[in-house]
Design a protein around this motif. Structure first.
Motif, mmCIF file in Angstrom:
data_model
loop_
_atom_site.group_PDB
_atom_site.id
_atom_site.type_symbol
_atom_site.label_atom_id
_atom_site.label_comp_id
_atom_site.label_asym_id
_atom_site.label_seq_id
_atom_site.Cartn_x
_atom_site.Cartn_y
_atom_site.Cartn_z
ATOM 1 N N ASP A 1 0.834 -1.210 0.000
ATOM 2 C CA ASP A 1 0.000 0.000 0.000
ATOM 3 C C ASP A 1 0.864 1.253 0.000
ATOM 4 O OD1 ASP A 1 -2.145 -1.620 0.076
ATOM 5 O OD2 ASP A 1 -2.608 -1.340 2.198
ATOM 6 N N ARG A 2 1.885 1.242 0.857
ATOM 7 C CA ARG A 2 2.751 2.427 0.935
ATOM 8 C C ARG A 2 3.459 2.654 -0.391
ATOM 9 N NH1 ARG A 2 6.804 1.352 5.101
ATOM 10 N NH2 ARG A 2 7.396 3.509 4.832
ATOM 11 N N LEU A 3 3.910 1.555 -0.985
ATOM 12 C CA LEU A 3 4.644 1.688 -2.260
ATOM 13 C C LEU A 3 3.739 2.153 -3.392
ATOM 14 C CD1 LEU A 3 7.103 -1.304 -2.239
ATOM 15 C CD2 LEU A 3 7.700 1.074 -2.637
ATOM 16 N N SER A 4 2.495 1.644 -3.424
ATOM 17 C CA SER A 4 1.620 2.044 -4.543
ATOM 18 C C SER A 4 1.436 3.549 -4.536
ATOM 19 C CB SER A 4 0.257 1.381 -4.500
ATOM 20 O OG SER A 4 0.208 0.348 -3.603
ATOM 21 N N ILE A 5 1.324 4.121 -3.327
ATOM 22 C CA ILE A 5 1.129 5.566 -3.224
ATOM 23 C C ILE A 5 2.375 6.305 -3.687
ATOM 24 C CG2 ILE A 5 0.779 7.454 -1.607
ATOM 25 C CD1 ILE A 5 -0.757 5.248 0.121
ATOM 26 N N ILE A 6 3.511 5.899 -3.143
ATOM 27 C CA ILE A 6 4.736 6.654 -3.422
ATOM 28 C C ILE A 6 5.148 6.515 -4.892
ATOM 29 C CG2 ILE A 6 6.506 4.916 -2.818
ATOM 30 C CD1 ILE A 6 6.864 8.094 -1.141
ATOM 31 N N VAL A 7 4.983 5.299 -5.419
ATOM 32 C CA VAL A 7 5.372 5.067 -6.815
ATOM 33 C C VAL A 7 4.460 5.864 -7.745
ATOM 34 C CG1 VAL A 7 5.329 3.302 -8.629
ATOM 35 C CG2 VAL A 7 6.541 2.865 -6.498
ATOM 36 N N ALA A 8 3.168 5.849 -7.449
ATOM 37 C CA ALA A 8 2.228 6.614 -8.282
ATOM 38 C C ALA A 8 2.546 8.097 -8.218
ATOM 39 C CB ALA A 8 0.800 6.365 -7.814
ATOM 40 N N ARG A 9 2.857 8.555 -7.012
ATOM 41 C CA ARG A 9 3.132 9.972 -6.833
ATOM 42 C C ARG A 9 4.401 10.380 -7.580
ATOM 43 N NH1 ARG A 9 2.983 11.820 -0.768
ATOM 44 N NH2 ARG A 9 0.900 10.936 -0.956
ATOM 45 N N GLU A 10 5.425 9.539 -7.482
ATOM 46 C CA GLU A 10 6.686 9.896 -8.133
ATOM 47 C C GLU A 10 6.586 9.801 -9.648
ATOM 48 O OE1 GLU A 10 9.654 8.975 -4.423
ATOM 49 O OE2 GLU A 10 9.567 7.521 -6.039
ATOM 50 N N ARG A 11 5.742 8.895 -10.107
ATOM 51 C CA ARG A 11 5.595 8.761 -11.556
ATOM 52 C C ARG A 11 4.873 9.952 -12.174
ATOM 53 N NH1 ARG A 11 3.991 2.536 -12.517
ATOM 54 N NH2 ARG A 11 5.888 1.728 -11.618
ATOM 55 N N THR A 12 3.966 10.554 -11.425
ATOM 56 C CA THR A 12 3.274 11.710 -11.996
ATOM 57 C C THR A 12 4.290 12.794 -12.335
ATOM 58 O OG1 THR A 12 2.839 12.417 -9.751
ATOM 59 C CG2 THR A 12 0.986 11.473 -10.954
ATOM 60 N N GLY A 13 5.406 12.804 -11.577
ATOM 61 C CA GLY A 13 6.434 13.802 -11.846
ATOM 62 C C GLY A 13 7.349 13.420 -12.980
ATOM 63 N N SER A 14 7.686 12.130 -13.087
ATOM 64 C CA SER A 14 8.748 11.772 -14.018
ATOM 65 C C SER A 14 8.273 11.015 -15.260
ATOM 66 C CB SER A 14 9.802 10.919 -13.302
ATOM 67 O OG SER A 14 9.193 9.751 -12.778
ATOM 68 N N ARG A 15 7.371 10.067 -15.059
ATOM 69 C CA ARG A 15 7.113 9.165 -16.179
ATOM 70 C C ARG A 15 5.822 9.415 -16.936
ATOM 71 N NH1 ARG A 15 8.082 2.989 -15.887
ATOM 72 N NH2 ARG A 15 8.062 2.998 -13.650
ATOM 73 N N SER A 16 4.828 10.013 -16.285
ATOM 74 C CA SER A 16 3.594 10.199 -17.034
ATOM 75 C C SER A 16 2.883 11.457 -16.575
ATOM 76 C CB SER A 16 2.674 8.986 -16.856
ATOM 77 O OG SER A 16 2.294 8.903 -15.510
ATOM 78 N N GLY A 17 2.482 12.257 -17.479
ATOM 79 C CA GLY A 17 1.634 13.396 -17.184
ATOM 80 C C GLY A 17 2.324 14.524 -16.444
ATOM 81 N N PRO A 18 1.601 15.606 -16.248
ATOM 82 C CA PRO A 18 2.166 16.773 -15.584
ATOM 83 C C PRO A 18 2.253 16.572 -14.068
ATOM 84 C CG PRO A 18 -0.124 17.165 -16.117
ATOM 85 C CD PRO A 18 0.200 15.789 -16.628
ATOM 86 N N ASP A 19 3.118 17.326 -13.451
ATOM 87 C CA ASP A 19 3.353 17.171 -12.029
ATOM 88 C C ASP A 19 2.478 18.151 -11.259
ATOM 89 O OD1 ASP A 19 4.344 16.483 -9.631
ATOM 90 O OD2 ASP A 19 6.247 17.522 -9.856
ATOM 91 N N TYR A 20 1.162 17.974 -11.342
ATOM 92 C CA TYR A 20 0.292 18.944 -10.693
ATOM 93 C C TYR A 20 -0.224 18.467 -9.341
ATOM 94 C CZ TYR A 20 -3.389 15.949 -12.568
ATOM 95 O OH TYR A 20 -4.163 14.884 -12.871
#
Lengths: 269, 97
Positions: free
Chosen positions: B19-38
């Motif tokens: 659970d902790r990883l799904s949140i952090i990975v999703a959050r970090e990906r919004t910045g680097s791998r997909s979509g804008p970092d809003y």
């Protein structure tokens, strides 16, 4: 046709060098001319794990700086035909690596007929790690079923998609493979360790293999002889599967489920 | 083997890790791998809006991003204070800064 493969992870201590040594040895055993390059300048260890530390005269940085010829720095393995090691420098730092120099040497290795060029990445995401992945065609991301390792692997996947020659030139994406190491099916069964399914779901890249947690890894590095050479161990079997799978053969995944143990083993194991 | 089952009752740390990883990975990906970092900005602005109407303690606010199937769910969890806030007219009068 040569393939440049980076063994990377972000986090340290997850088994990059062990994996580089075993995969390079395994591929060479299949008759493919293979070289393993240690990119960990300043903290070289691949030579030690492969048991050729006393034969290092010249290193990767010497070749980049034209202080030695590539042939002088390459160490031919004494156990496996077709296997060579290009050691890192122990006295310099990672700034000694630059894209021109690294690119030139990889090109030269291709000209020499190496079919597999295995790049053992240092930990971190700084220059050394970026140089190790820069020219890669494929990446094997080594991950432990542990929170910090999974997070770092995800970060590295981002770098592989952005900061490599292929990404910058707009070429096809680097093929990525997940290698899950130090896996304990028993702990997974008890709900104390992320399962292979959990990690696959989080990272979203195909599974190359699972390497079980085993004493054999330490024993083989003590001896300077890659675990894959002693086929009696589970780690050797797991790495052999990985090599065959990597070379295109169908192999069922093993070491994911807990082995059947005797009542005695269950009570006192 | 009920005797051994007794030892298995501890909370499952693996699911917590996931659970902790799904949140952090999703959050970090919004910045680097997909979509804008809003996402961080969105969080801040949402909190600013809520703070206008309700006194909230930042420690009692959690923001999660969950992925279920093809869609992402932004979950905002705000613990409201126990004491009821003053009636709206007085609140709007007292907010001057």
């Amino acid at each position: 046709m040569s393939k440049v493969v980076v063994i990377t992870s972000g986090k340290g201590g997850v088994g990059k060098t062990t994996t580089s040594a075993n995969i390079a040895t395994g591929i060479a055993q299949q008759g493919k001319k293979t070289v393993a390059i240690d990119f960990d300048v300043g903290l070289r260890n691949l030579d030690l794990v492969m048991g050729c530390e006393r034969r290092v005269v010249y290193d990767f940085v010497n070749v980049i700086r034209n202080e030695a010829k590539l042939q002088q720095a390459l160490i031919k393995d004494k156990r496996v035909e077709n296997l060579y090691i290009l050691p890192a420098s122990q006295t310099r730092d990672k700034d000694a690596l630059d894209p021109e120099g690294v690119g030139r040497i990889i090109e030269e290795l291709k000209q020499m007929g190496f079919e597999y060029i295995i790049c053992d990445s240092p930990a971190g995401i700084e220059k050394g790690a970026q140089m190790a992945m820069y020219f890669a065609d494929e990446a094997i991301v080594v991950t432990n079923p542990e929170v910090s390792s999974v997070r770092d692997s995800d970060r590295v996947l981002g770098l592989l998609a952005a900061k490599t020659s292929r990404a910058e030139m707009g070429g096809p994406a680097i093929r990525t493979h997940l290698l899950l190491t130090r896996y304990s099916p028993l702990m997974v069964k008890r709900g104390e360790m992320l399962s292979v399914g959990d990690v696959l779901e989080l990272l979203g890249i195909p599974l190359l293999g699972v390497i079980p947690e085993s004493k054999a890894v330490l024993q083989s590095s003590n001896k300077g002889s890659p675990a894959i050479l002693d086929e009696t161990t589970d780690v050797a079997q797991a790495y052999l599967d990985v090599v065959f799978r990597y070379l295109g053969q169908e192999r069922q995944h093993r070491f994911i489920e807990e082995e059947k143990r005797s009542l005695f083993g269950r009570l006192f194991g | 083997m009920a005797f051994f089952d007794y030892f298995k009752r501890a909370p499952k740390s693996a699911s917590l890790a996931k659970d902790r990883l799904s949140i952090i990975v999703a959050r970090e990906r919004t910045g680097s791998r997909s979509g804008p970092d809003y996402l961080p900005a969105l969080q801040q602005e949402l909190l600013a809006v809520i703070a206008r109407y309700e006194t909230i303690d930042l420690a009692n606010v959690t923001v999660n991003l969950d992925k279920s199937g093809g869609c992402e769910v932004l979950e905002l969890n705000i613990v409201l204070p126990d004491t009821p806030p003053p009636p709206p007219p007085r609140l709007s009068a007292s907010v001057s800064a």
